[in-house]
Write a protein that holds these residues in place. Structure first.
Motif, PDB file in Angstrom:
ATOM      1  N   GLY A   1       0.822  -1.210   0.000  1.00 54.66           N
ATOM      2  CA  GLY A   1       0.000   0.000   0.000  1.00 54.66           C
ATOM      3  C   GLY A   1       0.851   1.253   0.000  1.00 54.66           C
ATOM      4  O   GLY A   1       2.063   1.221  -0.234  1.00 54.66           O
ATOM      5  N   PHE A   2       0.188   2.373   0.278  1.00 47.04           N
ATOM      6  CA  PHE A   2       0.869   3.676   0.273  1.00 47.04           C
ATOM      7  C   PHE A   2       0.182   4.562   1.307  1.00 47.04           C
ATOM      8  O   PHE A   2      -1.032   4.691   1.288  1.00 47.04           O
ATOM      9  CB  PHE A   2       0.768   4.312  -1.113  1.00 47.04           C
ATOM     10  CG  PHE A   2       1.803   5.357  -1.417  1.00 47.04           C
ATOM     11  CD1 PHE A   2       2.723   5.166  -2.426  1.00 47.04           C
ATOM     12  CD2 PHE A   2       1.862   6.552  -0.710  1.00 47.04           C
ATOM     13  CE1 PHE A   2       3.684   6.131  -2.747  1.00 47.04           C
ATOM     14  CE2 PHE A   2       2.809   7.518  -0.997  1.00 47.04           C
ATOM     15  CZ  PHE A   2       3.727   7.312  -2.020  1.00 47.04           C
TER      16      PHE A   2
ATOM     17  N   GLU B   1      -3.665   1.753  10.836  1.00 50.36           N
ATOM     18  CA  GLU B   1      -4.270   0.432  10.723  1.00 50.36           C
ATOM     19  C   GLU B   1      -3.406  -0.558   9.952  1.00 50.36           C
ATOM     20  O   GLU B   1      -3.609  -1.770  10.035  1.00 50.36           O
ATOM     21  CB  GLU B   1      -5.645   0.530  10.044  1.00 50.36           C
ATOM     22  CG  GLU B   1      -6.770   1.060  10.928  1.00 50.36           C
ATOM     23  CD  GLU B   1      -6.712   2.569  11.091  1.00 50.36           C
ATOM     24  OE1 GLU B   1      -5.790   3.200  10.542  1.00 50.36           O
ATOM     25  OE2 GLU B   1      -7.585   3.128  11.784  1.00 50.36           O
ATOM     26  N   ALA B   2      -2.428  -0.055   9.191  1.00 50.15           N
ATOM     27  CA  ALA B   2      -1.629  -0.933   8.330  1.00 50.15           C
ATOM     28  C   ALA B   2      -0.904  -2.017   9.116  1.00 50.15           C
ATOM     29  O   ALA B   2      -0.746  -3.144   8.643  1.00 50.15           O
ATOM     30  CB  ALA B   2      -0.617  -0.108   7.533  1.00 50.15           C
ATOM     31  N   GLN B   3      -0.487  -1.696  10.324  1.00 47.41           N
ATOM     32  CA  GLN B   3       0.267  -2.678  11.097  1.00 47.41           C
ATOM     33  C   GLN B   3      -0.628  -3.702  11.794  1.00 47.41           C
ATOM     34  O   GLN B   3      -0.132  -4.687  12.331  1.00 47.41           O
ATOM     35  CB  GLN B   3       1.132  -1.960  12.141  1.00 47.41           C
ATOM     36  CG  GLN B   3       0.358  -1.081  13.110  1.00 47.41           C
ATOM     37  CD  GLN B   3       1.275  -0.224  13.956  1.00 47.41           C
ATOM     38  OE1 GLN B   3       2.214  -0.731  14.560  1.00 47.41           O
ATOM     39  NE2 GLN B   3       1.026   1.081  13.987  1.00 47.41           N
TER      40      GLN B   3
ATOM     41  N   SER C   1       3.911  -0.908   3.386  1.00 46.02           N
ATOM     42  CA  SER C   1       3.384   0.366   2.876  1.00 46.02           C
ATOM     43  C   SER C   1       4.466   1.432   2.855  1.00 46.02           C
ATOM     44  O   SER C   1       5.477   1.338   3.566  1.00 46.02           O
ATOM     45  CB  SER C   1       2.220   0.830   3.767  1.00 46.02           C
ATOM     46  OG  SER C   1       1.621   2.002   3.247  1.00 46.02           O
ATOM     47  N   VAL C   2       4.226   2.459   2.049  1.00 47.17           N
ATOM     48  CA  VAL C   2       5.115   3.619   1.995  1.00 47.17           C
ATOM     49  C   VAL C   2       4.725   4.595   3.105  1.00 47.17           C
ATOM     50  O   VAL C   2       3.576   5.028   3.184  1.00 47.17           O
ATOM     51  CB  VAL C   2       5.013   4.334   0.633  1.00 47.17           C
ATOM     52  CG1 VAL C   2       5.822   5.629   0.654  1.00 47.17           C
ATOM     53  CG2 VAL C   2       5.485   3.422  -0.484  1.00 47.17           C
ATOM     54  N   ASN C   3       5.684   4.922   3.958  1.00 42.96           N
ATOM     55  CA  ASN C   3       5.463   5.927   5.000  1.00 42.96           C
ATOM     56  C   ASN C   3       5.966   7.273   4.488  1.00 42.96           C
ATOM     57  O   ASN C   3       7.171   7.461   4.314  1.00 42.96           O
ATOM     58  CB  ASN C   3       6.214   5.538   6.273  1.00 42.96           C
ATOM     59  CG  ASN C   3       5.947   6.501   7.416  1.00 42.96           C
ATOM     60  OD1 ASN C   3       5.628   7.660   7.205  1.00 42.96           O
ATOM     61  ND2 ASN C   3       6.073   6.017   8.636  1.00 42.96           N
TER      62      ASN C   3
ATOM     63  N   ASP D   1       4.180  -8.124   6.738  1.00 38.61           N
ATOM     64  CA  ASP D   1       3.918  -9.499   6.299  1.00 38.61           C
ATOM     65  C   ASP D   1       3.305  -9.613   4.910  1.00 38.61           C
ATOM     66  O   ASP D   1       3.452 -10.641   4.251  1.00 38.61           O
ATOM     67  CB  ASP D   1       2.996 -10.202   7.301  1.00 38.61           C
ATOM     68  CG  ASP D   1       3.659 -10.416   8.650  1.00 38.61           C
ATOM     69  OD1 ASP D   1       4.914 -10.352   8.700  1.00 38.61           O
ATOM     70  OD2 ASP D   1       2.943 -10.623   9.639  1.00 38.61           O
ATOM     71  N   SER D   2       2.608  -8.579   4.436  1.00 36.93           N
ATOM     72  CA  SER D   2       1.952  -8.698   3.125  1.00 36.93           C
ATOM     73  C   SER D   2       2.949  -8.731   1.978  1.00 36.93           C
ATOM     74  O   SER D   2       2.623  -9.191   0.882  1.00 36.93           O
ATOM     75  CB  SER D   2       0.949  -7.555   2.918  1.00 36.93           C
ATOM     76  OG  SER D   2       1.625  -6.326   2.733  1.00 36.93           O
TER      77      SER D   2
END
Length: 345
Positions: A281-282, A287-289, A297-299, A338-339
């Motif tokens: 994601g980006f 919630e991503a974690q 994801s991109v932070n 993990d994704s």
């Protein structure tokens, strides 16, 4: 008696104890630059001893400042913008300022209204993140009022521009997926129409550049356009891809809400992440974690974006003039989870 006096301490009281004029105390409180350090110290010592508290409201009235800035963002339902707003509020608070948050609802007229409202001097400056305005609207931004631009929509704005390197971040994501052995990399939320500069066009362009750099052909069928970047649309994009017989081995969703929908739909179809399909994601929303699996994801470093934007606004407030139209890119970080875990070397 002491409590009563403490509550009624005035500027002349401070001046008398410090042995200076009332004008000197006023200059000190307003950060007058040409004052001897010893005088500054005497005034501060008197303030501390007497417990003098600055009346910010009266001070703002005298200075013509409100102590407030406006943050105008596209959509508070988008978690990224809600979290960015919190960071701006936090950064402003530590600098003695409050923030009025406006949601333009992805509407061009509301974006223009946010700019026009600065003529009423309701706040001291505007941090604007437009998604519908274009370079054709640059004339509406002219003036001396403090202005900082966020996002990617208007490149010729006559104001400082705090921006994330969308293309570079997307190249990094795509290269990560290719390094993991993926070759059929789909993009959810992208567009191959580069006529208008936007997050979706820039992020897609980064993907295209990375694919071509590796000598890979970009299949337009793998670039899935959607309307709003929501979890529902992410799920629908995956469902349609599979219905069309497209079987990607990686999916790059251009924001985390899309990615959450992608993962949910893959789970519904019993497609394993990341064993069968990697997902990235980006925005790296909170919630991503906590998704299952947790989301790579991109932070974009919202805290740094907020601090830089607030400092640029307040710098203009202090000088009384618009800052130059320089660009301020903020570095990103690819957070591996993990994704789509990082491949061991």
């Amino acid at each position: 008696m002491g409590e009563r006096r403490k509550a009624k301490v005035t500027l002349p009281d401070v001046a008398k104890l410090a042995g200076v004029s009332v004008a000197s105390v006023s200059n000190y409180l307003n950060d007058y630059p040409h004052m001897r350090p010893t005088t500054k110290q005497r005034i501060q010592n008197a303030i501390d001893e007497l417990g003098y508290v600055v009346n910010e409201q009266a001070r703002n009235l005298r200075s013509g400042r409100t102590g407030l800035i406006t943050l105008s963002i596209p959509d508070l339902n988008q978690i990224y913008f809600a979290e960015l707003a919190e960071e701006v509020i936090k950064a402003a608070r530590t600098r003695g300022y409050g923030v009025i948050v406006e949601s333009t609802g992805n509407d061009k007229q509301r974006e223009l209204d946010s700019i026009a409202s600065m003529a009423r001097n309701m706040t001291d400056g505007l941090i604007l993140s437009p998604v519908k305005m274009s370079n054709d609207d640059v004339a509406s931004m002219e003036g001396d009022f403090p202005l900082v631009m966020l996002g990617e929509r208007v490149f010729k704005a006559p104001a400082p521009h705090v921006m994330m390197p969308n293309e570079a971040a997307s190249r990094a994501v795509t290269e990560h997926l290719l390094d993991a052995g993926c070759r059929t990399v789909a993009v959810v939320g992208g567009t191959l129409d580069g006529s208008n500069s936007s997050s979706r066009s820039l992020r897609t362009q980064g993907y295209v550049e990375a694919m071509r750099h590796r000598g890979l052909t970009v299949d337009p069928a793998l670039v899935r356009e959607v309307g709003e970047w929501t979890s529902k649309n992410g799920a629908l994009a995956v469902e349609r891809m599979y219905r069309e017989g497209i079987r990607p081995d990686a999916i790059f969703a251009l924001n985390d809400l899309l990615a959450l929908g992608v993962i949910s739909q893959l789970r519904e179809m019993r497609v394993r992440v990341p064993e069968s399909v990697r997902v990235v994601g980006f925005d790296d929303i909170n919630e991503a974690q906590y998704t299952i699996p947790s989301l790579t994801s991109v932070n974009p470093d919202r805290a740094r974006i907020a601090e830089l934007a607030v400092d640029l606004i307040l710098g203009q407030v202090m000088t009384g003039r618009r800052a130059s139209a320089d660009k301020y890119p903020v570095p990103f970080t690819l957070v591996y989870r993990d994704s789509s875990p990082i491949m061991s070397s």
